[in-house]
Design a protein around this motif. Structure first.
Motif, PDB file in Angstrom:
ATOM      1  N   ARG A   3       4.618  11.044  10.787  1.00 58.03           N
ATOM      2  CA  ARG A   3       5.076  10.762  12.148  1.00 58.03           C
ATOM      3  C   ARG A   3       6.349  11.574  12.356  1.00 58.03           C
ATOM      4  NH1 ARG A   3       6.372   4.751  14.715  1.00 58.03           N
ATOM      5  NH2 ARG A   3       7.336   5.470  16.671  1.00 58.03           N
ATOM      6  N   THR A   4       6.330  12.485  13.288  1.00 55.25           N
ATOM      7  CA  THR A   4       7.490  13.343  13.483  1.00 55.25           C
ATOM      8  C   THR A   4       8.597  12.592  14.211  1.00 55.25           C
ATOM      9  OG1 THR A   4       6.750  14.222  15.614  1.00 55.25           O
ATOM     10  CG2 THR A   4       5.963  15.346  13.630  1.00 55.25           C
ATOM     11  N   ALA A   5       9.793  13.160  14.151  1.00 59.65           N
ATOM     12  CA  ALA A   5      10.935  12.506  14.794  1.00 59.65           C
ATOM     13  C   ALA A   5      10.781  12.442  16.308  1.00 59.65           C
ATOM     14  CB  ALA A   5      12.220  13.235  14.422  1.00 59.65           C
ATOM     15  N   ASP A   6       9.987  13.365  16.880  1.00 63.41           N
ATOM     16  CA  ASP A   6       9.774  13.328  18.326  1.00 63.41           C
ATOM     17  C   ASP A   6       8.481  12.612  18.701  1.00 63.41           C
ATOM     18  OD1 ASP A   6       8.018  15.257  17.445  1.00 63.41           O
ATOM     19  OD2 ASP A   6       8.500  16.734  18.988  1.00 63.41           O
ATOM     20  N   GLY A   7       7.931  11.825  17.761  1.00 67.67           N
ATOM     21  CA  GLY A   7       6.850  10.915  18.100  1.00 67.67           C
ATOM     22  C   GLY A   7       5.456  11.499  18.124  1.00 67.67           C
ATOM     23  N   GLU A  57       3.549   2.447  23.225  1.00 68.09           N
ATOM     24  CA  GLU A  57       2.411   1.526  23.128  1.00 68.09           C
ATOM     25  C   GLU A  57       1.424   1.991  22.066  1.00 68.09           C
ATOM     26  OE1 GLU A  57      -1.169  -0.381  25.927  1.00 68.09           O
ATOM     27  OE2 GLU A  57       0.217   1.125  26.741  1.00 68.09           O
ATOM     28  N   THR A  58       1.143   3.302  22.045  1.00 65.71           N
ATOM     29  CA  THR A  58       0.227   3.829  21.027  1.00 65.71           C
ATOM     30  C   THR A  58       0.810   3.644  19.638  1.00 65.71           C
ATOM     31  OG1 THR A  58      -0.673   5.465  22.574  1.00 65.71           O
ATOM     32  CG2 THR A  58      -1.005   5.879  20.228  1.00 65.71           C
ATOM     33  N   TRP A  59       2.100   3.935  19.493  1.00 62.53           N
ATOM     34  CA  TRP A  59       2.714   3.776  18.170  1.00 62.53           C
ATOM     35  C   TRP A  59       2.688   2.321  17.709  1.00 62.53           C
ATOM     36  CZ3 TRP A  59       2.809   7.181  14.756  1.00 62.53           C
ATOM     37  CH2 TRP A  59       3.047   8.535  15.043  1.00 62.53           C
ATOM     38  N   ALA A  60       2.756   1.389  18.620  1.00 61.42           N
ATOM     39  CA  ALA A  60       2.674  -0.029  18.244  1.00 61.42           C
ATOM     40  C   ALA A  60       1.324  -0.349  17.617  1.00 61.42           C
ATOM     41  CB  ALA A  60       2.912  -0.909  19.473  1.00 61.42           C
ATOM     42  N   HIS A  61       0.296   0.400  17.998  1.00 59.59           N
ATOM     43  CA  HIS A  61      -1.040   0.192  17.453  1.00 59.59           C
ATOM     44  C   HIS A  61      -1.327   1.094  16.247  1.00 59.59           C
ATOM     45  CE1 HIS A  61      -2.321  -2.530  20.627  1.00 59.59           C
ATOM     46  NE2 HIS A  61      -1.833  -1.690  21.519  1.00 59.59           N
ATOM     47  N   VAL A  62      -0.421   2.016  15.946  1.00 57.16           N
ATOM     48  CA  VAL A  62      -0.597   2.935  14.809  1.00 57.16           C
ATOM     49  C   VAL A  62       0.262   2.511  13.623  1.00 57.16           C
ATOM     50  CG1 VAL A  62      -0.212   5.301  13.987  1.00 57.16           C
ATOM     51  CG2 VAL A  62      -1.281   4.917  16.220  1.00 57.16           C
ATOM     52  N   GLY A  63       1.544   2.285  13.866  1.00 62.40           N
ATOM     53  CA  GLY A  63       2.448   1.921  12.774  1.00 62.40           C
ATOM     54  C   GLY A  63       3.337   3.084  12.380  1.00 62.40           C
ATOM     55  N   SER A 117     -11.045  13.995  11.503  1.00 63.60           N
ATOM     56  CA  SER A 117     -10.592  13.129  10.406  1.00 63.60           C
ATOM     57  C   SER A 117      -9.461  12.224  10.859  1.00 63.60           C
ATOM     58  CB  SER A 117     -10.136  13.983   9.216  1.00 63.60           C
ATOM     59  OG  SER A 117     -11.223  14.657   8.627  1.00 63.60           O
ATOM     60  N   LEU A 118      -8.538  12.765  11.642  1.00 64.26           N
ATOM     61  CA  LEU A 118      -7.414  11.958  12.089  1.00 64.26           C
ATOM     62  C   LEU A 118      -7.868  10.879  13.068  1.00 64.26           C
ATOM     63  CD1 LEU A 118      -4.426  11.373  12.005  1.00 64.26           C
ATOM     64  CD2 LEU A 118      -4.065  13.127  13.762  1.00 64.26           C
ATOM     65  N   VAL A 119      -8.775  11.224  13.978  1.00 64.22           N
ATOM     66  CA  VAL A 119      -9.282  10.228  14.926  1.00 64.22           C
ATOM     67  C   VAL A 119     -10.139   9.189  14.215  1.00 64.22           C
ATOM     68  CG1 VAL A 119     -10.762   9.892  16.949  1.00 64.22           C
ATOM     69  CG2 VAL A 119      -9.135  11.795  16.890  1.00 64.22           C
ATOM     70  N   ASP A 120     -10.877   9.601  13.183  1.00 66.78           N
ATOM     71  CA  ASP A 120     -11.631   8.645  12.375  1.00 66.78           C
ATOM     72  C   ASP A 120     -10.687   7.677  11.663  1.00 66.78           C
ATOM     73  OD1 ASP A 120     -14.095   7.720  10.778  1.00 66.78           O
ATOM     74  OD2 ASP A 120     -12.760   8.423   9.187  1.00 66.78           O
ATOM     75  N   LEU A 121      -9.571   8.208  11.199  1.00 69.97           N
ATOM     76  CA  LEU A 121      -8.567   7.383  10.530  1.00 69.97           C
ATOM     77  C   LEU A 121      -7.876   6.453  11.525  1.00 69.97           C
ATOM     78  CD1 LEU A 121      -7.198   7.301   7.593  1.00 69.97           C
ATOM     79  CD2 LEU A 121      -5.388   8.662   8.647  1.00 69.97           C
ATOM     80  N   LEU A 122      -7.607   6.988  12.710  1.00 70.32           N
ATOM     81  CA  LEU A 122      -6.844   6.248  13.723  1.00 70.32           C
ATOM     82  C   LEU A 122      -7.532   6.363  15.082  1.00 70.32           C
ATOM     83  CD1 LEU A 122      -3.322   7.524  12.632  1.00 70.32           C
ATOM     84  CD2 LEU A 122      -4.197   5.195  12.301  1.00 70.32           C
ATOM     85  N   PRO A 123      -8.627   5.651  15.296  1.00 72.12           N
ATOM     86  CA  PRO A 123      -9.331   5.745  16.583  1.00 72.12           C
ATOM     87  C   PRO A 123      -8.487   5.274  17.762  1.00 72.12           C
ATOM     88  CG  PRO A 123     -10.235   3.968  15.224  1.00 72.12           C
ATOM     89  CD  PRO A 123      -9.321   4.754  14.349  1.00 72.12           C
ATOM     90  N   GLN A 124      -7.431   4.519  17.485  1.00 73.84           N
ATOM     91  CA  GLN A 124      -6.559   4.056  18.566  1.00 73.84           C
ATOM     92  C   GLN A 124      -5.797   5.209  19.231  1.00 73.84           C
ATOM     93  OE1 GLN A 124      -6.469   3.334  15.299  1.00 73.84           O
ATOM     94  NE2 GLN A 124      -4.543   2.379  14.683  1.00 73.84           N
TER      95      GLN A 124
END
Length: 458
Positions: free
Chosen positions: A293-297, A268-274, A331-338
């Motif tokens: 995005r690593t192979a193990d998600g 579900e999170t990845w659906a909102h990240v891409g 920085s990562l959360v700012d980039l991807l708050p989802q």
């Protein structure tokens, strides 16, 4: 140099038993001695042993194979080459500079070929690289960069502009106004790649000795704790640790890059990240960030920001900078708050090697029998493969397309003596941080960055 204080995601998830190799037992003699069992040294041994099975080759490593940047990096096997285009073209021609970049694009494919041929489970996926533009200055800068690349002979098949919708289709980040996309990059698990490569090298009859520190490299030999090892050719493949060798202390500046990683994220999170297809990603800011995005998600995310240490010191304690780790997470959360309250499970770092003119090089001094490659400025996962193939051709006296590339036999100037080196490198880091703050405030291209650029790149 001692074990790192922080365990990288890659070391923690490499899987299976990691072999412990014996140290060199005493003085010895080989045809080729490679100093350093990172990607440069292992790729060189791989292609040399394939080309001539009769060669007696030894790889000497102070710690363990992949201990340095090769096992701790961001996992970008890219076609990025650190030397500025203007320097490449000035040293040769625009045609030759383009030929080198084409060789780098081919290298990304070549690494994938070897991974498949050798059965290396390195999570290799050629998903390209996305560079987001998240402000008006970044849009302007990336569009200018695109125009420059197209003017050099690149095409839309190499790099193209994405509008806001297209960019967000790749990565649903905040503030996206567009971006660049290139297909010339693969995401990898670097520790699995280096471990698999080391095993492939050993299958070809190469000896890898771990726990074997080299104190000096001389013409025709190297000095270790257990005596001198003689060789017709000695390959220096020590990257950041080159700064710890006599007569090379000002050749390379070891500058630290740090990373963090999340727990495996839900579907579900990845659906909102891409990041479908696992493209690597960055944006157009001045202080470099990089992620995959690593192979193990998971999300593995890194960047510059750690200080350079006086005297080019390398210490385990420098691998962990809590303040920088905090900034990376923010920085990562700012980039991807989802990401919400996703847990960060790993934080680590290590030194990379930078020459005074930011130019990577590879070469062989036939008179002394000393060969080298390095100065990758953090773009070494792919460039080391090209270096290994080029060193193989140079050592075997082959006149090939690789041996005439414009980075061959380039000699970078020495870094300034201390404390000028410490002052200059850290001033440059602070200036780029200030440049990003300036652009956020003014929404215009940074005056600071423009003023500092010729100083930083020599």
């Amino acid at each position: 140099m001692g074990r790192p204080l922080s365990v990288s995601l890659w070391a923690d998830t490499v899987g299976g038993h990691t072999p412990v190799r014996a140290a060199l037992p005493g003085p010895a003699s080989y045809d080729v001695v490679v100093v350093g069992a990172g990607f440069t040294g292992l790729w060189t041994a791989y292609y040399l042993s394939a080309a001539d099975r009769s060669l007696r080759i030894a790889v000497l490593e102070a710690e363990t194979a992949g201990f340095g940047a090769s096992g701790r990096n961001g996992g970008w096997c890219s076609a990025l080459f650190p030397t500025p285009w203007s320097k490449l073209a000035a040293a040769s021609s625009a045609t030759e500079a383009l030929r080198l970049h084409r060789a780098m694009a081919d290298t990304v494919v070549e690494v994938g070929r070897v991974v498949e041929a050798e059965g290396i489970e390195a999570d290799y996926q050629r998903g390209g690289t996305l560079t987001l533009a998240r402000s008006r200055p970044q849009v302007r800068r990336l569009r200018e960069e695109l125009a420059e690349w197209l003017g050099h002979g690149f095409t839309d098949a190499d790099v193209r502009w994405l509008d806001e919708t297209e960019a967000r289709d790749h990565l649903k980040a905040t503030g996206v106004q567009g971006g660049l996309f290139t297909p010339h990059c693969a995401a990898v698990h670097p520790a699995r790649l280096v471990r698999g490569l080391a095993a492939a090298v050993e299958r070809r009859g190469v000896s890898i000795f771990e726990g074997t520190r080299v104190h000096a490299i001389d013409a025709g030999s190297v000095l270790t704790d257990v005596g001198r090892v003689e060789a017709d050719i000695v390959v220096r493949a020590t990257e950041a640790w080159t700064s710890q060798l006599p007569r090379s202390r000002r050749a390379i500046a070891p500058v630290y890059s740090l990373m963090v990683a999340t727990e495996p994220l839900s579907a579900e999170t990845w659906a909102h990240v891409g990041l479908d297809g696992r493209p690597t990603f960055t944006d157009g800011r001045h202080v470099i960030i990089y992620g995959q995005r690593t192979a193990d998600g998971r999300l593995a995310f890194g960047g510059r920001g750690a200080p350079y240490h006086l005297g080019s010191r390398i210490r385990p304690g420098f691998d962990a900078e809590p303040g920088v780790f905090t900034k990376l997470r923010r920085s990562l959360v700012d980039l991807l708050p989802q990401l919400g309250d996703a847990r960060f499970t790993h934080a680590w770092g290590g030194p990379l090697g930078i020459t005074r003119d930011w130019s990577a090089s590879v070469g062989l001094d036939r008179g002394s029998g000393q060969a080298w490659a390095g100065g990758y400025v953090g773009d070494g996962v792919g460039t080391t493969n090209l270096a290994g193939r080029t060193l193989t051709d140079l050592i075997l006296r082959r006149d090939t397309e690789l041996t005439s590339l414009p980075w061959v036999d380039h000699h970078s100037p020495s870094w300034e003596p201390e404390p000028l080196r410490w002052l200059g490198i850290n001033a440059g880091l602070r200036a780029m941080t200030a440049a990003d703050a300036e652009e956020r405030l003014t929404r215009r291209p940074s005056v600071i960055a423009k003023a500092m650029s010729p100083l930083i790149h020599g």
